[in-house]
Design an enzyme around this catalytic site. Structure first.
Site, PDB file in Angstrom:
ATOM      1  N   ASN A 208      60.012   6.325  -0.390  1.00 40.91           N
ATOM      2  CA  ASN A 208      59.015   6.626   0.403  1.00 40.91           C
ATOM      3  C   ASN A 208      59.319   7.827   1.477  1.00 40.91           C
ATOM      4  OD1 ASN A 208      57.183   6.441   2.556  1.00 40.91           O
ATOM      5  ND2 ASN A 208      56.623   4.160   2.275  1.00 40.91           N
ATOM      6  N   PRO A 209      58.714   8.752   1.284  1.00 40.97           N
ATOM      7  CA  PRO A 209      59.227  10.014   2.161  1.00 40.97           C
ATOM      8  C   PRO A 209      58.770   9.656   3.707  1.00 40.97           C
ATOM      9  CG  PRO A 209      57.526  10.972   0.651  1.00 40.97           C
ATOM     10  CD  PRO A 209      57.792   9.165   0.155  1.00 40.97           C
TER      11      PRO A 209
ATOM     12  N   GLU B 112      72.111   4.316   6.824  1.00 41.12           N
ATOM     13  CA  GLU B 112      73.378   4.458   7.622  1.00 41.12           C
ATOM     14  C   GLU B 112      73.699   5.905   7.557  1.00 41.12           C
ATOM     15  OE1 GLU B 112      75.712   0.774   7.864  1.00 41.12           O
ATOM     16  OE2 GLU B 112      74.578   0.680   6.218  1.00 41.12           O
TER      17      GLU B 112
END
Lengths: 165, 328, 776
Positions: free
Chosen positions: C670-671, C743
């Site tokens: 999901n951009p 991360e």
């Protein structure tokens, strides 16, 4: 005092902050407690249309005032335009600083219209202030976001402010 | 928070009577006092809410400005006359805290802010002569990057955190005080004390005294004035060093100047020595530097804050240079 | 896009809808010889669309309920007292004044707390969740300055806080190791991370370094950091008979339930932990003392308890990232080839945890070299257990490594990007395993072009007024992990609605949204026909929201459940179905049902199958295979970071003016939410670079800035518009071709900023944060 249009009594214990009154007694936990020391902005609410930090506000001081919280701005299904813009622009991740950001921004846009200067206002004598990206970021700097949704927040507020012009 | 009685003063006399009682404190916007009460550093028995009194900001007969002590920081910063005649005051206020806090905080409360020394705040875990006189100061050998370089003592190295006060110190402001014993006035530069051996006594206020207003004298040179704040992030942080300055240059010479520093001392620091050194001198970087050095000659660094001496010098020179340039 | 193109696209979309194509089921393993998840190739579904968060309206409306927002009948409020010594024992706690405060119902100390077992320490068992390996309120021993020593319960928070302030606690202090130098003098110990010694030797790196024509050999330091999620750690707990109910702010609900069961000697099933919304985690929202104290106190008074840590309390109770002292030495030949890569150093650590901040992880996989010497030593201090914080190891390890590469590039006279690409390894430099995917060159080239890297000016040559301007780059990296323990349940209803249940978490990463998109594509359902339940220990799976592994873990779990679902559906469909005779491998999800891969017209809806079979629901639970893919391939994400700073020539203030992150993280699901994850990591990295430091007073072992006023996070004014791009090349060996992206964002940022500051000013700052005093 009036909270989101409903008249409520101030607390018997004067130690109760406006924030704790909202969250614990009125069961309006949309206003968030992020530091309880005036350092994060998560507890921002509107008092007579002006943004303040409810954690540093003793509730008894606000007798007779009109308080608007995030719940009073809009709700799922009937979102305030700024709330909807936050969803569209992904102006949050965890959602915890979000109510404070939104309440803060609603009042901030009014402050600019009123001509209240900010730290980055170049000309203090200017009759009309423009909400440049720099002005927006400076004026929203009292609302911390640890997820790092700053770009989306700026985009959402910009869209809302431009729609209201 | 220790229990207390709360009353809202509806008139000045009422406030002074209640505020004069033992254990009572005046309450403004609460932005500092409520925080300190929550830390149990402050434990008033009674709070007298004075936010309903003294809001007005009015021009005085001599062309100065009288600012009610309960005016909010925002109200002062946005006031047209402040912006036009005392721009450094507007700039100092909006450099401080956040918009939310400025909407709550009163002028009187801002004057009485207490230090951000982290050892002062650590009520249970650290020694502090402000909190418990005589027990010692853990800041002197600890993290003291934000601490004082001027006017500190062996008992306390804390700084005063206000931005607004730095501008007021530069502006020759006068503080109006009231009490059941009568009214009096103090120059703002005499309101706050240096720590000496009693860092717990921060101001010259007497018990029960209430700040009712700040008076700004007419000061034409303040129309060309500014406030520059240097801090660890771009906004919403206390000053490491700040400079409030007003400068009048005629024919390339400093005709008059007002200069004050923040973040460097236990009180807003009026740079009398620098001003003295500057008057009549050419408005050049050399003269500005010499003046800054004169002011900082007595500066004493602690373990972590030696940079403030250099930073204060550079910032003073830059601010004066900017004002001189703007007038050229 | 022009209107014509719009129309073309629309027509194409309609045609596809008319014909349609079922998507093959994913394999349940990505082992060599296996085939990739077919969703990797799927271009017309929900995956890859910038879907807004499905929980967005709740959050912006203030309706999302966090841990401290469950009001239970008869609930009391807790306040904690913390020790003011680093080591010793409690002699006495005078509770009289506190107990006399109206509304107080309990003062709990080690003297009256129920007997409890230690919380199993994280990583010592599959479901162990504890951050500190110490008993809680069981003895008078004090192990760190700030350790909770008493709890007060009262009818209101105000009463509890006031009573707490009246406790008088006396201690017998014993000598403590509270300085890093003192700890090192006591002796260093080899770091061991997840069972592996942090000590890698390949060739003789020191000798190779000494012989290399070009070399850098520098020391870098990073301070302690705190997660500082804006939501305070909180829990609302209640005992319901012999069952414990915990509303927690948690990134490991199943671990927490099991661990609390060990503490109280109960069955895991007797503890129910839920955490539907978490106000930020970053590694910090795990099981610390406060949940145990709340549960114990609740047990004593038999009333529900709300415990919200104060902001100071968070600093005293919840560990943060520890400090590191690093040496990075690189020897290179004239063409830039690394002859030796040395990354060694020492981290401070408490004896009561399991994380020797593994800052050598980046050097283990990013660059090739002829010889390696990588080593982390620990020095034990009497302090709160340090812990995992966003990209533990990589966030600070990339600071030393990527600054050193910048220094080396200058020494050789090479462009720092070219130097990095020169040392691109063709296989994992330490294990020799092949890379599952590596589009590092594309990532750098795309980033350089978009940022305008070729316009970079020489050191200390650009100035605008008071501002010196400079640009810098650095690389970042984070591994692909998938931990064992995943499991998911799919409940398909007769009306064609599917519910996915998994004990995973959404702390703002967008898990629920992205996984709903994935499930929609897998099942051939619209997103609104799918409910994704998470954040509840009664759901299947042990899925840590950590190590950026949730995406893979959930993906693999749902794949396993999906295969079972389809198998059962085909059985139920029977001979009267258009699907009759087809195997699991021959069908896929399409248009609210299943269809033949070869002939999409052979299709039957879920509703039809279940109705005919007279089944109201079909429930399956799947467990994925162990994460063998990480043993066969070296699986990593990478980033190329470009930064432009202004450094004020008068004051030394630094402002980040531009920032670009170019990422190679497999397929982006999901951009919209992924971009937020990237930006969020980068912004936390900007904080790390310029302002963040947990001040640990080595005289008393006490954290001195436990406050959001004195621990500086970036504010809006510190954050420029951050550009993010990605290669979007799927990893064929990962579910959906995706890597977790939580991360990677923070890694490398500190170095990118430091390198830009060098370019602006000619000053190398090798210790974080780069505050203005270091640039005067």
């Amino acid at each position: 005092m009036i909270v989101n249009g409903i008249t409520v009594s101030p607390p018997a214990d004067p130690r109760v902050s406006l924030l704790d009154l909202l969250r614990e007694e009125l069961h309006l936990p949309g206003t968030k407690k992020g530091c309880n020391q005036g350092a994060c902005g998560a507890c921002t609410v509107l008092v007579d249309g002006e943004r303040i930090l409810s954690c540093l506000a003793l509730a008894v001081q606000y007798e007779g005032r009109e308080i608007t919280t995030i719940e009073g701005l809009g709700a799922p299904g009937a979102l305030h335009p700024l709330q909807a813009a936050f969803v569209e622009h992904d102006g949050f991740q965890c959602g915890y600083c979000t109510p404070g950001q939104i309440c803060s921004a609603v009042a901030m846009v009014e402050e600019v219209r009123r001509g209240v200067p900010s730290h980055v206002t170049a000309d203090l004598a200017a009759e009309e202030l423009l909400l440049t990206p720099e002005e927006l970021r400076e004026r929203m700097s009292g609302n911390l976001c640890r997820c790092g949704a700053h770009n989306g927040i700026v985009a959402a507020i910009t869209e809302f402010a431009e729609a209201g012009r | 928070m220790t229990p207390f009685r709360y009353t809202r003063a509806v008139a000045a006399g009422d406030a002074l009577r209640q505020g004069g009682q033992a254990g009572a404190r005046y309450l403004g916007g609460g932005t500092n006092l409520v925080d300190l009460m929550r830390e149990t550093i402050e434990r008033p028995e009674a709070l007298v809410d004075v936010t309903g009194l003294f809001h007005a900001i009015e021009e005085t007969a001599d062309g100065g400005l009288l600012i009610g002590a309960a005016a909010t920081n925002t109200a002062v910063a946005e006031h047209a006359l402040v912006r036009r005649r005392y721009p450094l005051l507007s700039r100092a206020i909006v450099a401080g805290a956040s918009a939310q806090i400025r909407n709550m905080a009163t002028v009187g409360g801002n004057l009485l802010q207490r230090t951000r020394c982290t050892y002062f705040y650590d009520n249970e875990g650290s020694r502090c002569n402000k909190r418990r006189p005589g027990e010692g100061c853990d800041a002197i050998g600890g993290f003291n990057r934000i601490h004082a370089i001027l006017g500190a003592s062996a008992d306390c190295v804390a700084t005063h955190p206000s931005d607004m006060c730095v501008a007021l110190a530069a502006l020759d402001a006068t503080v109006h005080l009231g009490s059941t014993r009568g009214d009096r006035r103090l120059p703002l530069t005499d309101l706050h004390r240096l720590p000496g051996d009693r860092p717990d006594v921060e101001t010259m206020l007497e018990p029960g005294e209430l700040i009712t207003a700040i008076e700004l004298p007419p000061l034409p040179l303040a129309a060309r004035s500014t406030y520059r704040k240097v801090r660890d992030r771009a906004s919403y942080a206390f000053a490491l060093v700040s400079v409030a300055a007003a400068l009048e240059v005629t024919d390339g010479r400093v005709r008059d100047v007002r200069l004050a520093l923040g973040g460097v001392a236990h009180k807003p620091w009026r740079a009398w020595k620098a001003e003295e050194a500057l008057r009549g001198q050419p408005a050049t970087e050399e003269a500005f530097t010499a003046a800054a050095l004169a002011e900082l000659a007595d500066a004493l660094p602690l373990k972590d804050n030696g940079f403030k001496i250099e930073l204060a010098r550079r910032t003073m020179v830059a601010v004066l240079g900017e004002l001189a340039g703007a007038g050229a | 896009m022009s209107m014509l193109e719009d129309a073309k696209q629309a027509a194409k979309g309609m045609a596809q809808q008319a014909v349609g194509k079922a998507i093959q089921l994913a394999p349940d393993s990505w082992m060599p010889g296996g085939r990739p998840d077919p969703l990797i190739r799927e271009q017309h579904g929900q995956i890859g669309r910038p879907v807004s968060r499905i929980d967005g309206p709740l959050k912006v409306g203030g309706q999302a309920r966090y841990a401290a927002e469950f009001a239970l009948d008869g609930m009391v409020y807790a306040a904690l007292a913390y020790s003011t010594i680093a080591r010793g024992r409690i002699l006495a706690i005078d509770t009289k004044a506190a107990e006399a405060v109206p509304g107080v119902v309990l003062v709990m100390t080690h003297e009256n707390a129920p007997r409890m077992n230690k919380v199993p320490l994280f990583l010592t068992d599959q479901k162990a969740a504890g951050g500190v390996d110490l008993p809680i309120f069981q003895d008078p021993e004090v192990h760190w300055n700030g350790q909770p020593v008493a709890a007060v319960l009262a009818e209101t928070q105000e009463q509890a806080d006031h009573a707490r302030s009246l406790l008088r606690i006396t201690y017998e202090e014993v000598p403590a190791i509270t300085s890093f130098a003192g700890a090192k003098a006591k002796g260093k110990h080899p770091g061991v991370f997840m069972g592996n010694p942090l000590n890698i030797r390949i060739g003789d790196a020191e000798e190779a370094l000494a012989a290399a024509p070009f070399r850098v050999d520098q020391a870098y330091e990073t301070p302690r950091h705190s997660h500082n999620a804006i939501e305070l750690h909180a829990c609302t707990v209640a005992w319901e008979g012999d069952r414990l109910r915990v509303h927690d702010a948690s990134q490991l609900v199943a671990h927490t339930a099991w661990s609390l069961a060990q503490v109280f000697g109960m069955e895991e099933s007797q503890v129910h932990v839920s955490s539907p919304f978490v106000g930020g985690g970053f590694g910090g929202k795990c099981l610390w003392n406060h949940q145990v104290i709340a549960a114990a106190a609740s047990k004593l008074v038999d009333r529900p308890v709300r415990l919200t840590l104060s902001r100071e309390g968070v600093y005293r109770v919840v560990g943060g990232r520890t400090s590191t002292e690093q040496r990075v030495a690189i020897g290179a030949s004239a063409d830039g080839t690394f002859e030796a890569l040395i990354h060694t150093g020492t981290v401070a650590m408490s004896p009561h945890n399991q994380l020797p901040e593994p800052f050598i992880l980046p050097a283990m996989s990013v660059y090739g070299a002829n010889a390696f010497k990588l080593e982390v030593d620990v020095a034990y201090m009497d302090m709160l257990a340090n812990t995992f914080m966003r990209a533990p190891g990589e966030a600070v390890g990339t600071f030393g490594l990527e600054c050193a590469i910048d220094e080396l590039a200058e020494a050789i006279g090479m462009d720092p990007i070219d130097l990095r690409l020169k040392n691109e390894p063709d296989k994992d430099p330490v294990t020799g395993a092949p890379f599952s995917i590596r589009e590092v060159e594309k990532m750098w080239r795309d980033g350089a072009e978009r940022f305008g890297w070729s316009d970079r000016a020489p050191v200390a040559s650009r100035r605008e007024g008071e501002w010196r301007i400079g640009t810098g780059v650095a690389g970042g990296t984070y591994p692909y992990y998938r931990m064992p323990g995943g499991a998911a349940r799919i409940t398909l209803r007769q009306d064609g609605h599917a519910t996915i249940d998994i004990a995973a978490h959404d702390m703002g990463m967008g898990t629920a949204t992205a996984q709903t998109q994935v499930a929609a594509d897998r099942l051939g359902l619209p997103m609104d026909a799918i409910t994704f339940n998470y954040g509840d220990s009664t759901l299947p799976g042990v899925v840590l929201a950590g190590g950026s592994q949730q995406t893979a873990s959930i993906g693999a779990s749902v794949i396993a459940a999906h295969r079972l679902l389809v198998k059962e559906l085909l059985q139920l469909a029977g001979n009267d179905s258009p699907l009759a005779g087809l195997s699991v491998e021959e069908v896929g999800g399409l248009d609210n049902g299943l269809a033949s891969l070869a002939d999409p017209l052979r299709h039957e809806t879920y509703a039809s199958i279940l109705t005919r079979a007279q089944r109201g629901t079909l429930v399956v639970e799947g467990t994925p295979p162990p994460p063998l893919e990480t043993m066969h391939w070296s699986m990593h994400s990478h980033s190329a970071l470009f930064c432009e700073v202004g450094v004020n020539a008068v004051t030394g203030e630094v402002r980040v003016r531009r920032f670009l992150g170019s990422f190679d993280c497999g397929r982006i699901l999901n951009p919209k939410t992924a971009a937020s994850q990237f930006r969020g990591g980068i912004i936390m990295g900007l904080g790390m670079a310029l302002m963040e430091e947990t001040q640990f007073d080595e005289r008393k072992g006490r954290i001195m800035n436990p406050s959001l006023a004195e621990y500086h996070l970036p504010v809006h004014m510190d954050v420029p518009e951050i550009d993010v791009i990605w290669t979007d090349v799927p990893d064929p060996h990962a579910p959906m071709g995706a890597h977790g992206v939580g991360e990677i964002g923070i890694t490398g940022v500190g170095a990118a900023v430091a390198n830009a500051i060098y370019n602006a000013t000619g000053r190398r700052v090798r210790d974080l944060p780069i505050t203005l005093d270091k640039l005067l």
